[in-house]
Design an enzyme around this catalytic site. Structure first.
Site, PDB file in Angstrom:
ATOM      1  N   PRO A  26      -4.043   9.407   7.512  1.00  0.00           N
ATOM      2  CA  PRO A  26      -4.721   8.139   7.788  1.00  0.00           C
ATOM      3  C   PRO A  26      -5.814   8.277   8.858  1.00  0.00           C
ATOM      4  CG  PRO A  26      -2.371   8.013   8.390  1.00  0.00           C
ATOM      5  CD  PRO A  26      -2.599   9.332   7.744  1.00  0.00           C
ATOM      6  N   ASP A  73     -19.118   3.692 -14.620  1.00  0.00           N
ATOM      7  CA  ASP A  73     -18.088   3.099 -13.763  1.00  0.00           C
ATOM      8  C   ASP A  73     -18.678   2.346 -12.584  1.00  0.00           C
ATOM      9  OD1 ASP A  73     -16.073   4.080 -15.246  1.00  0.00           O
ATOM     10  OD2 ASP A  73     -15.442   5.616 -13.820  1.00  0.00           O
ATOM     11  N   ARG A  98     -12.160  12.771 -13.156  1.00  0.00           N
ATOM     12  CA  ARG A  98     -13.041  11.989 -14.026  1.00  0.00           C
ATOM     13  C   ARG A  98     -14.481  12.495 -14.011  1.00  0.00           C
ATOM     14  NH1 ARG A  98     -11.319   7.194 -15.381  1.00  0.00           N
ATOM     15  NH2 ARG A  98     -13.447   6.399 -15.483  1.00  0.00           N
ATOM     16  N   GLU A 109       5.601  11.242  10.763  1.00  0.00           N
ATOM     17  CA  GLU A 109       4.597  10.692  11.672  1.00  0.00           C
ATOM     18  C   GLU A 109       3.331  11.541  11.725  1.00  0.00           C
ATOM     19  OE1 GLU A 109       7.681   9.611  11.954  1.00  0.00           O
ATOM     20  OE2 GLU A 109       6.783   7.623  11.790  1.00  0.00           O
TER      21      GLU A 109
HETATM   22 CL1  6GU Z   1      -4.112  10.236   3.241  1.00  0.00          CL
HETATM   23  N1  6GU Z   1      -1.853   9.408   4.336  1.00  0.00           N
HETATM   24  C1  6GU Z   1      -1.035   8.457   4.843  1.00  0.00           C
HETATM   25  N2  6GU Z   1       0.176   8.805   5.310  1.00  0.00           N
HETATM   26  N3  6GU Z   1      -1.374   7.178   4.915  1.00  0.00           N
HETATM   27  C2  6GU Z   1      -2.579   6.852   4.440  1.00  0.00           C
HETATM   28  C3  6GU Z   1      -3.471   7.778   3.901  1.00  0.00           C
HETATM   29  C4  6GU Z   1      -3.075   9.083   3.870  1.00  0.00           C
HETATM   30  N4  6GU Z   1      -4.598   7.141   3.524  1.00  0.00           N
HETATM   31  C5  6GU Z   1      -4.388   5.866   3.824  1.00  0.00           C
HETATM   32  N5  6GU Z   1      -3.189   5.682   4.388  1.00  0.00           N
END
Ligand code: 6GU
Length: 254
Positions: free
Chosen positions: A88, A168, A153, A115
């Site tokens: 994230p 698209d 794709r 985590e």
């Molecule tokens: Cl790549 N990993 C995690 N754990 N949460 C996420 C993500 C990735 N992308 C958005 N939220």
């Protein structure tokens, strides 16, 4: 093109790789996906892949050893390969990153869990960090499938109609026009007359206008980078003039 996916949950990928667009690409020999189970590279009686964080705190951290050895087991393409960590904290994935990735011969996707992943994995091995959006997932596996699907794709031959990926949404930065199929009347709602007319030039014009209208209403931010010709700009001006002005007290919401 080849993806090597490092994960502690390789089974999560089986339905997608069997039934999805990637599955078809694998069957056609256009795509090669290798799943690497990080647990196979864990040592000790318990084969643990995670441990408590130094410094204390909640949650577990993925240990560097198993991931490092899993990475070491992958045969690397001599023309180059890229290691991507799904996290994230990475840059937010979009169609332009999908195009970047589609030009590579080998991509190694590291799915983090818990985590996080020990920082030294990032420092030693990772070329790029990618997130799929601002929300929390329990791991990178779904993100890895999202990335493989969108990249797949773009590989010539993976889709039924060769042209479809170019039509698209986001390909030209506009949202798609509305689609209709049979029946002609459904629950009292009719298919727009023009789509039944057989006049392909007028249909093209209608679809372009609907795509512009939809983008203007839902994602005006996309219009800034869209490729628009003079006719598009004229239509947009018309759409704008038909949109009621935003009252000052509601400015933040419109
Ligand atoms: Cl790549 N990993 C995690 N754990 N949460 C996420 C993500 C990735 N992308 C958005 N939220």
């Amino acid at each position: 093109m080849r993806f090597d996916v490092l994960t502690i949950f390789p089974d999560m990928f089986s339905a997608y790789l069997r039934d999805g667009i990637a599955g078809r690409a694998v069957k056609r020999g256009l795509l090669d996906v290798r799943l690497v189970n990080i647990r196979d590279f864990a040592r000790g009686a318990h084969k643990t892949t995670d441990d408590r964080p130094y410094g204390g705190g909640d949650g577990m951290v993925m240990r560097p050893g198993p991931i490092s050895r899993a990475l070491g087991s992958i045969e690397r393409n001599s023309r180059g390969s890229l290691v991507i960590l799904l996290t994230p904290q990475g840059e937010t994935f979009n169609q332009s990153i999908a195009w970047d990735i589609s030009s590579l011969e080998q991509v190694i996707l590291v799915c983090g869990r818990y985590e996080g992943v020990d920082e030294r994995i990032r420092l030693l091995f990772v070329d790029r960090e990618i997130s799929i959006g601002d929300y929390v997932l329990s791991g990178g596996e779904l993100a890895a499938m999202v990335i493989m699907d969108s990249v797949c794709r773009l590989i010539p031959g993976t889709l039924g109609g060769e042209k479809s990926s170019f039509e698209d949404s986001f390909q030209d930065s506009l949202l798609e026009y509305p689609h209709y199929t049979r029946p002609r009347v459904f629950e009292g709602l009719e298919v727009p007359e023009i789509l039944l007319s057989g006049d392909h030039a007028r249909i093209r014009g209608w679809r372009r206008k609907e795509a512009l209208k939809r983008t203007f209403e839902r994602r005006p931010d996309l219009l800034a980078k869209a490729k628009l010709d003079d006719e598009d700009l004229r239509i947009l001006e018309q759409i704008r003039s038909q949109t009621p002005a935003c009252p000052p007290e509601a400015e933040a919401d419109c």
